[in-house]
Design a protein around this motif. Structure first.
Motif, PDB file in Angstrom:
ATOM      1  N   ASP A   1      46.388  43.440  30.896  1.00 28.21           N
ATOM      2  CA  ASP A   1      45.029  43.203  31.388  1.00 28.21           C
ATOM      3  C   ASP A   1      44.591  44.293  32.358  1.00 28.21           C
ATOM      4  O   ASP A   1      43.417  44.677  32.372  1.00 28.21           O
ATOM      5  CB  ASP A   1      44.937  41.833  32.058  1.00 28.21           C
ATOM      6  CG  ASP A   1      44.905  40.695  31.048  1.00 28.21           C
ATOM      7  OD1 ASP A   1      44.393  40.916  29.937  1.00 28.21           O
ATOM      8  OD2 ASP A   1      45.381  39.594  31.375  1.00 28.21           O
TER       9      ASP A   1
ATOM     10  N   LYS B   1      43.526  47.120  30.185  1.00 31.18           N
ATOM     11  CA  LYS B   1      42.241  46.838  29.539  1.00 31.18           C
ATOM     12  C   LYS B   1      41.083  47.004  30.512  1.00 31.18           C
ATOM     13  O   LYS B   1      40.032  47.537  30.166  1.00 31.18           O
ATOM     14  CB  LYS B   1      42.229  45.412  28.977  1.00 31.18           C
ATOM     15  CG  LYS B   1      43.083  45.217  27.760  1.00 31.18           C
ATOM     16  CD  LYS B   1      43.056  43.760  27.321  1.00 31.18           C
ATOM     17  CE  LYS B   1      44.038  43.499  26.205  1.00 31.18           C
ATOM     18  NZ  LYS B   1      44.089  42.071  25.846  1.00 31.18           N
ATOM     19  N   PHE B   2      41.287  46.531  31.738  1.00 30.96           N
ATOM     20  CA  PHE B   2      40.218  46.631  32.720  1.00 30.96           C
ATOM     21  C   PHE B   2      40.015  48.070  33.174  1.00 30.96           C
ATOM     22  O   PHE B   2      38.888  48.551  33.262  1.00 30.96           O
ATOM     23  CB  PHE B   2      40.518  45.728  33.925  1.00 30.96           C
ATOM     24  CG  PHE B   2      39.463  45.819  34.984  1.00 30.96           C
ATOM     25  CD1 PHE B   2      38.205  45.272  34.777  1.00 30.96           C
ATOM     26  CD2 PHE B   2      39.717  46.462  36.179  1.00 30.96           C
ATOM     27  CE1 PHE B   2      37.223  45.368  35.747  1.00 30.96           C
ATOM     28  CE2 PHE B   2      38.745  46.564  37.148  1.00 30.96           C
ATOM     29  CZ  PHE B   2      37.496  46.013  36.943  1.00 30.96           C
TER      30      PHE B   2
ATOM     31  N   ASN C   1      36.964  46.236  30.528  1.00 33.75           N
ATOM     32  CA  ASN C   1      36.877  44.867  30.036  1.00 33.75           C
ATOM     33  C   ASN C   1      36.765  43.912  31.229  1.00 33.75           C
ATOM     34  O   ASN C   1      37.717  43.715  31.981  1.00 33.75           O
ATOM     35  CB  ASN C   1      38.124  44.557  29.196  1.00 33.75           C
ATOM     36  CG  ASN C   1      38.099  43.198  28.553  1.00 33.75           C
ATOM     37  OD1 ASN C   1      37.613  42.244  29.130  1.00 33.75           O
ATOM     38  ND2 ASN C   1      38.631  43.119  27.347  1.00 33.75           N
ATOM     39  N   GLY C   2      35.614  43.295  31.395  1.00 32.59           N
ATOM     40  CA  GLY C   2      35.355  42.412  32.525  1.00 32.59           C
ATOM     41  C   GLY C   2      36.217  41.168  32.530  1.00 32.59           C
ATOM     42  O   GLY C   2      36.660  40.711  33.587  1.00 32.59           O
ATOM     43  N   ALA C   3      36.458  40.589  31.365  1.00 30.20           N
ATOM     44  CA  ALA C   3      37.288  39.386  31.286  1.00 30.20           C
ATOM     45  C   ALA C   3      38.720  39.694  31.728  1.00 30.20           C
ATOM     46  O   ALA C   3      39.361  38.889  32.406  1.00 30.20           O
ATOM     47  CB  ALA C   3      37.279  38.822  29.866  1.00 30.20           C
ATOM     48  N   ALA C   4      39.200  40.863  31.363  1.00 33.22           N
ATOM     49  CA  ALA C   4      40.543  41.265  31.788  1.00 33.22           C
ATOM     50  C   ALA C   4      40.579  41.434  33.301  1.00 33.22           C
ATOM     51  O   ALA C   4      41.562  41.062  33.949  1.00 33.22           O
ATOM     52  CB  ALA C   4      40.955  42.566  31.092  1.00 33.22           C
TER      53      ALA C   4
ATOM     54  N   THR D   1      38.842  39.743  35.431  1.00 33.81           N
ATOM     55  CA  THR D   1      38.879  38.391  35.988  1.00 33.81           C
ATOM     56  C   THR D   1      40.294  37.839  35.952  1.00 33.81           C
ATOM     57  O   THR D   1      40.762  37.224  36.913  1.00 33.81           O
ATOM     58  CB  THR D   1      37.928  37.458  35.215  1.00 33.81           C
ATOM     59  OG1 THR D   1      36.602  37.988  35.315  1.00 33.81           O
ATOM     60  CG2 THR D   1      37.961  36.047  35.759  1.00 33.81           C
ATOM     61  N   ARG D   2      40.996  38.075  34.855  1.00 31.04           N
ATOM     62  CA  ARG D   2      42.384  37.610  34.743  1.00 31.04           C
ATOM     63  C   ARG D   2      43.284  38.308  35.759  1.00 31.04           C
ATOM     64  O   ARG D   2      44.175  37.693  36.349  1.00 31.04           O
ATOM     65  CB  ARG D   2      42.903  37.814  33.321  1.00 31.04           C
ATOM     66  CG  ARG D   2      42.271  36.880  32.311  1.00 31.04           C
ATOM     67  CD  ARG D   2      42.950  36.957  30.951  1.00 31.04           C
ATOM     68  NE  ARG D   2      42.833  38.256  30.312  1.00 31.04           N
ATOM     69  CZ  ARG D   2      41.832  38.625  29.522  1.00 31.04           C
ATOM     70  NH1 ARG D   2      40.833  37.794  29.265  1.00 31.04           N
ATOM     71  NH2 ARG D   2      41.826  39.826  28.969  1.00 31.04           N
TER      72      ARG D   2
ATOM     73  N   ARG E   1      42.311  39.489  38.684  1.00 28.86           N
ATOM     74  CA  ARG E   1      41.992  38.922  40.002  1.00 28.86           C
ATOM     75  C   ARG E   1      42.675  37.574  40.213  1.00 28.86           C
ATOM     76  O   ARG E   1      43.208  37.306  41.288  1.00 28.86           O
ATOM     77  CB  ARG E   1      40.474  38.771  40.174  1.00 28.86           C
ATOM     78  CG  ARG E   1      39.770  40.092  40.390  1.00 28.86           C
ATOM     79  CD  ARG E   1      38.254  39.938  40.460  1.00 28.86           C
ATOM     80  NE  ARG E   1      37.799  38.765  41.169  1.00 28.86           N
ATOM     81  CZ  ARG E   1      37.562  38.703  42.486  1.00 28.86           C
ATOM     82  NH1 ARG E   1      37.765  39.763  43.232  1.00 28.86           N
ATOM     83  NH2 ARG E   1      37.123  37.602  43.043  1.00 28.86           N
ATOM     84  N   LYS E   2      42.679  36.730  39.195  1.00 31.04           N
ATOM     85  CA  LYS E   2      43.335  35.433  39.306  1.00 31.04           C
ATOM     86  C   LYS E   2      44.837  35.612  39.496  1.00 31.04           C
ATOM     87  O   LYS E   2      45.457  34.956  40.340  1.00 31.04           O
ATOM     88  CB  LYS E   2      43.080  34.563  38.083  1.00 31.04           C
ATOM     89  CG  LYS E   2      43.706  33.177  38.240  1.00 31.04           C
ATOM     90  CD  LYS E   2      43.738  32.402  36.949  1.00 31.04           C
ATOM     91  CE  LYS E   2      44.344  31.038  37.127  1.00 31.04           C
ATOM     92  NZ  LYS E   2      45.616  30.983  37.809  1.00 31.04           N
TER      93      LYS E   2
END
Length: 58
Positions: free
Chosen positions: A17, A20-21, A26-29, A31-32, A34-35
């Motif tokens: 991820d 990918k970011f 990739n914004g969703a990556a 977010t993952r 950050r979590k």
């Protein structure tokens, strides 16, 4: 230490991820990531607490 092993697994698990970011934006990556970093922070604090307790009990 069991929690330290979890830290290493968590870092290894988010490596794709991060790529990918960083490379594809990739914004969703992101977010993952950050979590996962928040989970890492919690684990690190738990490890710090355990180490301090063990150190002070001697």
């Amino acid at each position: 230490m069991e929690k330290f092993t979890k830290v290493k697994e968590l870092i290894a698990g988010i490596e794709a991820d991060v790529e990918k970011f960083s490379n594809a934006g990739n914004g969703a990556a992101g977010t993952r990531v950050r979590k996962a970093m928040q989970d890492l922070k919690v684990l690190a604090q738990e490890i710090r607490t355990e180490v301090t307790e063990k150190k002070n009990s001697k």
